[in-house]
Every structure is written in C-alpha cells, then in structure tokens.
Design a protein around this motif. Structure first.
Motif, PDB file in Angstrom:
ATOM      1  N   LEU A  80      34.170  36.440  37.364  1.00 18.86           N
ATOM      2  CA  LEU A  80      34.788  36.017  38.620  1.00 18.86           C
ATOM      3  C   LEU A  80      34.735  34.497  38.775  1.00 18.86           C
ATOM      4  O   LEU A  80      35.702  33.864  39.221  1.00 18.86           O
ATOM      5  CB  LEU A  80      34.087  36.687  39.807  1.00 18.86           C
ATOM      6  N   ARG A 109      38.013  32.133  39.148  1.00 15.18           N
ATOM      7  CA  ARG A 109      38.123  31.257  40.322  1.00 15.18           C
ATOM      8  C   ARG A 109      38.350  29.814  39.889  1.00 15.18           C
ATOM      9  O   ARG A 109      39.145  29.091  40.498  1.00 15.18           O
ATOM     10  CB  ARG A 109      36.863  31.353  41.185  1.00 15.18           C
ATOM     11  N   ILE A 147      44.653  34.519  44.403  1.00 14.67           N
ATOM     12  CA  ILE A 147      43.973  35.827  44.377  1.00 14.67           C
ATOM     13  C   ILE A 147      44.900  36.907  44.918  1.00 14.67           C
ATOM     14  O   ILE A 147      45.040  37.992  44.313  1.00 14.67           O
ATOM     15  CB  ILE A 147      42.667  35.762  45.190  1.00 14.67           C
ATOM     16  N   TYR A 181      41.896  38.714  38.869  1.00 15.06           N
ATOM     17  CA  TYR A 181      40.809  38.848  39.843  1.00 15.06           C
ATOM     18  C   TYR A 181      40.545  40.314  40.197  1.00 15.06           C
ATOM     19  O   TYR A 181      39.384  40.731  40.264  1.00 15.06           O
ATOM     20  CB  TYR A 181      41.144  38.036  41.093  1.00 15.06           C
ATOM     21  N   CYS A 193      39.214  42.036  46.876  1.00 10.94           N
ATOM     22  CA  CYS A 193      39.895  40.771  46.576  1.00 10.94           C
ATOM     23  C   CYS A 193      40.479  40.160  47.844  1.00 10.94           C
ATOM     24  O   CYS A 193      40.290  38.969  48.126  1.00 10.94           O
ATOM     25  CB  CYS A 193      41.010  41.007  45.564  1.00 10.94           C
TER      26      CYS A 193
END
Length: 752
Positions: A571, A575, A620, A656, A701
């Motif tokens: 993650l 990101r 996302i 994601y 998410c």
C-alpha cells in the motif's frame, strides 16, 4: 404577431401615473403576496461627464416551510462607474433560513454540493453576501420601503419616486415617470409591470466624500406572485438561461426583451422570446421576437456562460438591433440569486422601419445555476482551458504566431515557407487530437478554484487552466504509448493516428508550453515568478518519477504480500506512485495559484496538503472505478460502461483495491487473486474482479480516500473566507475521493 395593450389609446403621452380608485399605485407593496420584487436600473451622467450605470433589486418572499415567521428579503445594489464595477448583496435571517431549506430539498443538486452548501449556510451567508440584521420596513399601503441603512424607496404624492442606496458611493435620486406603466403579462404565476422611462436627477457622493449632481434616465419593474403558493418564483426555466434587455432608444421607444435560452447547444431552440414595446406616445404592444446570441463569455469563477452580445429582431415593428455589452467581467457573484448573474450596461444599434435606431441598454442574465453533477460542472472549464491553449496550440497553421510560440521560433528565427504548416502537423495536430476532446478537466478547475478561495479575481489568470490541461494531456499521450493503449476518450490514441515517434515528440514538447502561457498572466516579482517556474518543473519531474514506478510495477512486493497476508508495504508503494503521478501535479497547480493569489504561509501549506491529497484520493477512487468500467456500480450491473471493465486487472496492474484485498482475503483467495494478475485470462480476471467487489476492499479504499481529504480539509477550513468557492472546494474533495454519489455514505473504514 402583435398584441396591443387594450388601454393603449387611453394612455397620455407624458402622464403622472395614477392608480384606479381602490387600487394600489404603481410599485405599492402587496404584503399578502407569496413573493414580490422591485427592480430599478438606469444610466446617469455626472458633472464631469462620466457615465454611471446602476441597479437596485429587492425580493421579498414568504417561506412555505416556516409560515409562522415574517417574510424574508434579499437585496442587491450595483454600480458601474469610471472606476469599474462594485456591488453589494444582503440577505435577512428569515431569507437565509428559507434558502438553506430550499438547498436541503433540492433533489436536482449534486448530493455532494448540496451537503457542503447546507453545512456552509448553517454558519451564515456565503461571502460576499452579508446578513442584514436591521429590519426591512414597508408602508401598509402605497410604496415606502426601507432596507436598513442600505437602501430606501418611496413614492411621493405627485407620482415621482425617491431612491437612495449605497455601494461604495451613495446615490440620492429623484425619479419622475415620463410614460405610464406597461404590463408584461402574468407568466408562470408572476405578474410584472414596468415604468419604461423615468427622468432622473440627484446626487452621487463618492467614497472620498465629494458630491456631484447627476442626471439621466431609469427603468422601474415591479412584480408579484399571483398564485396561492408561497415559494419564491424564479424567471429561469429548467435547463435554460434567462436573459433580459431593457432598451431606451433615442427615437423615443422602449423595449423590454426577454429570452429563455437553452444551455445546451443541442437543445430545442424553440424557446420563449418576447418583447414588450412602448411607443413614444405611450402605446404598449407585445410581440414575438427572435434573440440570437452573437458572443459569449464564460466566467472562470463560476463557470457560468453569458451572452455578451445578441441580435434582437421584432418583425412586427420592423426592428433589428444588435445589443452589445462589454465582453468580460460584470458578473455578480451572490447566492441570493442562484450562484451568480451578470448585469452590465450595453448599447443598442440597428434599424427600425428602415431608419437608424440606437440607444442605451441594460443586459441582465441569470443562468441555470444548478450544479446537478459536479463532474459535468467542472468539465465546463475545458472551454476556457482550450481557448487559452490556442495561444500555443492554434487550430490551423495560419496562426503563425501560435505555431512560433509552440516551436520556440517566435524570436525571428528564419523558417522556410512551408515550415509553419509542417510544424503544426507534426507538433500541434497530435496534441489537439486529444486536447479537443474534453476529459473531466477537474485539474484545470483547481487553478481557478484556489484563486477564488483566496478572494483573488481569477480572470487575469485564465492561462493557468491551459498550462495544467496541456501538461495532463501531454502526459496522457506518452502514457498511452507506454501502456500500449488503443483508445482514449472514445477516440483512437494519438500514436494510433500519428505514429509512435510523432506522439512521443509532440507529447514531450507539450511539457514545456507552460513557459509562454505563464507569460500571459500578471507578472509577480522576479523571485516569485522563478518560484512558479520551479514548481512546474518539479511537477514534471515528479510525474515522470511516478510513471517510472508505475511502469516498473509492484509485483515483487505484491508476491510477498500474498504470502504474508500483510499489504502494508505494498500500500505504501502504490500510494507513493499515485502521489507522484497525480498528487504532485494537482498540488503544484494549487500551489502556483495560491502563490500568485497572495496566500500566507499557513494558507499555502494547508492548500498544498489538501489538494495533494485530493489528487491522491482521486487516483485511489480511479482504481475502484476501473473495475466498473468507469461507470457507476448500478450502470455496471446493467451493462452500461464507459470503457472495458477491470482493465487494470486485464493488464496485470497491482492497484489499490488489489492491495487492500490482500489484507481481507484468506490464503486460498489471495492465491486466486495472484493467479489472475499473472495469467490474465478472461475467466481469471472475472474471478479476481468478483473477489475485489465482494471482500470489502472497495469500501476500504473509498473510506481511506475520504479520510485523506477530510483530515487535510480540517486544517484548511478555518483559514479560508466563508464563500461558495470554499464549499465547492470541499465538494471537489468528496468527488475525488468517491466519484459517484452512490458512494457518499462511505466514510473511513481503514483496518488498524
């Protein structure tokens, strides 16, 4: 067809208007009416010969949702003078409560916009609107209105009117009717009459205290609701823009022209357009007319589009006039009339009965104003960005100055006779292929939004929208080459049309066009402009870094996460990629606008953090939307999609939702997910998509994306003025985090 007023032959040519026995005189208040309005406007000339245009509008209405309270009032005062335009807008507490209830019950509003507006209005009027706490008083009969210390209007015994108002300067005017009142009919439950021409004399006291005599002419409209309902009436038909022109012609005629124009060019053009004409002897007639907009202007602050010139034709009167107002500005940004309207002085020129006709006019436009879809609303900004981009991406090679700016040959570089045509085809045409097809355009919207958040007029900075839009478009051109995509925005990708080498060359050049575009905005000091240039260059480096990480993929960390069931490292990697690829471009756009808009250090830091997280949240939610083919879940279930569903899974991309699913699935299902991204067969992709949709990963998410924008908004919120733009920036964050309104219920649900 023409419909003369039944009493026209009885009307004197220069009367003092008297009411019939038992009837209220013109302008007299009707306290029992659900809504009532008074509108006055005119042109004045002061002792120095300077011209002034002014307007005063007051609306009183009763709130059906709160019948036990008194009526609410909304007031605006407008002045166009040698120093430009100024205006003031006020709303009483009762009207503010009614406005908030109207917002809460408006099912046509985008839910995110409705929610932010309701929250904002609970705190008070949205600036520049001001709360009018002083009482608004009315005479029980006749006309004697006092709106605090802002404005007053009184009818005298001789039929003249005394009007006083302030907006910077203070006006004290005596208005004497030249002709009797004319009826405009009872349309939509609202009856209106107007005094078409009044002689005006009085004084104007400037802010500095200097007083001058002024003379001129005016127009006075009075309307009231005629039905039993108590909701305030609006002149705007659903999906239409309402435009009115009041004309004082030098030949002694007055024309009141009203048109309801469709906002969409594809809409049925057969819309109501009527003119009420008053002859020199006071005879009144009503006519069908044609109203053809000749020119438009779109406000960067509100994204409303207004006609600024139109051709008016009344066949019954053999009248053809061009009504021309200033091309830009003159927008009144207020929530007391939708979100904004435009009112400006204008000129009228043309012919009547074959003879030259001209005069002065006022052009007033109230657009639809309802934001029913925030994504569609922001897309309106593409027209501004595209128009500004034409400076470096002209439509044709005939614009040699634009081609020279694009190619860097504007300093007199010698070119052969065919060079401009060849350069346009090689450098401009590939980018225009995509630039002319609007995307969501929300990144370009950010530039104008941030300037408005800081109460800085965004109009001089329109070129910033183009800089952002071109950077994004250029990145898409290169991304499509690298990803092997075949279509973009419903068209073949640029490299499919122009070839890979040409797409790479043209797309790469687009990164550098911010330079000539920045030279088109007001220039700050050298250190500030250097900082702005550095921000654009940083954004490009960050975007390339993000694309490099995206191309490299996250498969090694993905395989480790599959084995351990812990997605934390994965993650963090995704990101980082999203932050560099999208978040930093949005941040830089906001940061440039904030610096040029005069943000202090606290505002600058908070704006940067918020909009960076808006960009990250958007990426996302984009990963989530990909599973549904960029459609809503409901549309997806009905088989209605924008592009191929689960395209990221088909391409083997670790997204994601995939990362969050790892923390929610058992070992067997994690390996099913792993196989899908490795094998990428149709059956495996469908299996993986079902896993992602059913395990709760999408909700996590969207909740995390919402939490990102909410946390950074809490810091930014108290640093900004209480305006409509602030509410819209809040709604933008929710849109970026959750895209579809059907996800508005999702809040942070991030696993520990």
């Amino acid at each position: 067809m023409s419909t003369p007023a039944s009493s026209a032959e009885k009307q004197p040519s220069a009367p003092t208007p008297h009411a019939p026995p038992g009837a209220l005189p013109f302008g007299g208040a009707h306290p029992s009416a659900g809504a009532e309005s008074w509108y006055l406007t005119g042109h004045l000339c002061d002792e120095d010969g300077a011209e002034h245009t002014w307007a005063v509008g007051l609306l009183r209405h009763r709130d059906a949702g709160d019948p036990d309270t008194g009526p609410g009032h909304r007031l605006y005062v407008l002045h166009h003078g040698p120093g430009g335009m100024s205006y003031g807008t006020w709303i009483t507490p009762a009207a503010l409560r009614a406005l908030r209830r109207a917002i809460d019950s408006d099912e046509l509003l985008d839910p995110r916009v409705r929610s932010t507006l309701s929250e904002a209005l609970e705190q008070g009027p949205l600036l520049p609107d001001r709360l009018l706490r002083e009482p608004v008083t009315e005479a029980p009969d006749g006309l004697d209105l006092r709106v605090g210390d802002v404005a007053s209007l009184r009818r005298e015994d001789d039929g003249s009117f005394r009007l006083a108002f302030r907006e910077g300067a203070r006006f004290e005017l005596l208005l004497t009717p030249v002709k009797p009142a004319a009826a405009e009919g009872d349309g939509g439950g609202f009856a209106s009459q107007f005094l078409p021409r009044l002689d005006v004399q009085g004084t104007l006291r400037s802010v500095e205290g200097a007083t001058q005599r002024v003379v001129g002419q005016a127009w006075f409209q009075h309307g009231r609701q005629t039905g039993d309902g108590s909701a305030p009436q609006t002149p705007v038909l659903a999906g239409h823009t309402w435009t009115w022109a009041g004309l004082h012609l030098d030949n002694g005629w007055e024309i009141s022209a009203t048109a309801h124009l469709p906002e969409s060019p594809d809409a049925d053009p057969a819309v109501p357009a009527r003119a009420t004409a008053v002859a020199p002897d006071g005879t009144v007639s009503h006519h069908e007319m044609s109203w053809e907009p000749l020119r438009h202007w779109t406000s960067l602050a509100t994204l409303n589009t207004y006609p600024t010139a139109a051709r008016l034709s009344v066949p019954d009167l053999d009248l053809q006039l061009d009504v021309t107002a200033p091309q830009d500005r003159h927008e009144v940004r207020t929530f007391i009339v939708g979100r904004a309207f435009r009112e400006s002085p204008a000129t009228a020129r043309g012919t009547m009965n074959g003879l030259s006709a001209e005069g002065k006019a006022v052009l007033r436009t109230i657009p639809k104003n309802t934001i029913d879809d925030i994504e569609g609303y922001m897309r309106r900004g593409h027209g501004i960005a595209r128009a500004e981009a034409a400076a470096v991406y002209p439509d044709t090679a005939a614009d040699t100055a634009g081609v020279d700016l694009l190619a860097g040959t504007h300093d007199g570089t010698r070119l052969d006779p065919t060079a401009h045509a060849r350069l346009h085809q090689a450098l401009a045409a590939p980018v225009l292929h995509l630039l002319n097809m609007p995307g969501r355009s929300w990144r370009a919207y950010v530039a104008g939004s941030v300037l408005c958040l800081l109460d800085t007029d965004p109009e001089p900075y329109r070129a910033l929208t183009a800089a952002t839009e071109i950077l994004h478009t250029s990145a898409l051109v290169i991304d499509d080459v690298q990803d092997g995509s075949t279509t973009r925005r419903g068209l073949p990708c640029v490299h499919e049309v122009f070839g890979t080498a040409a797409a790479i060359t043209a797309g790469t050049l687009g990164y550098y066009t911010f330079d000539p575009l920045l030279q088109r905005v007001p220039q700050a000091d050298a250190a500030t402009m250097l900082r702005v240039y550095q921000l654009y260059l940083r954004a490009m480096r960050a975007a390339h870094a993000g694309q490099a990480l995206d191309l490299a993929g996250h498969h090694a960390t993905f395989d480790e996460a599959i084995e351990s069931g812990d997605p934390t490292a994965l993650l963090e990697q995704i990101r980082t990629t999203h932050r560099l690829k999208t978040g930093m471009l949005v941040r830089s756009t906001a940061e440039v606008a904030a610096i040029l808009g005069g943000a202090d250090e606290a505002q600058l830091a908070a704006i940067c953090n918020y909009f960076e997280n808006v960009g990250l949240a958007y990426q996302i939610s984009d990963d989530v939307a990909d599973l549904y083919g960029m459609a809503t879940p409901a549309a997806y279930r009905q088989g209605v999609v924008v592009r191929t569903p689960a395209l990221d899974l088909i391409n083997g991309t670790v997204t994601y939702p995939v990362a969050h699913a790892i923390g929610l699935l058992n070992g067997h299902d994690r390996r099913r997910l792993q196989r899908a991204l490795q094998v990428r067969s149709e059956a495996d992709v469908a299996d993986a998509a079902e896993l992602l949709m059913s395990c709760g990963a999408l909700t996590v998410c969207l909740g995390e994306a919402r939490d990102m924008v909410d946390r950074t908004w809490e810091v930014l919120d108290p640093l900004l003025p209480h305006t409509l733009h602030k509410a819209m920036a809040r709604a933008l964050g929710w849109y970026a985090a959750q895209r579809g309104p059907e996800n508005d219920h999702v809040h942070a649900q991030v696993p520990a």
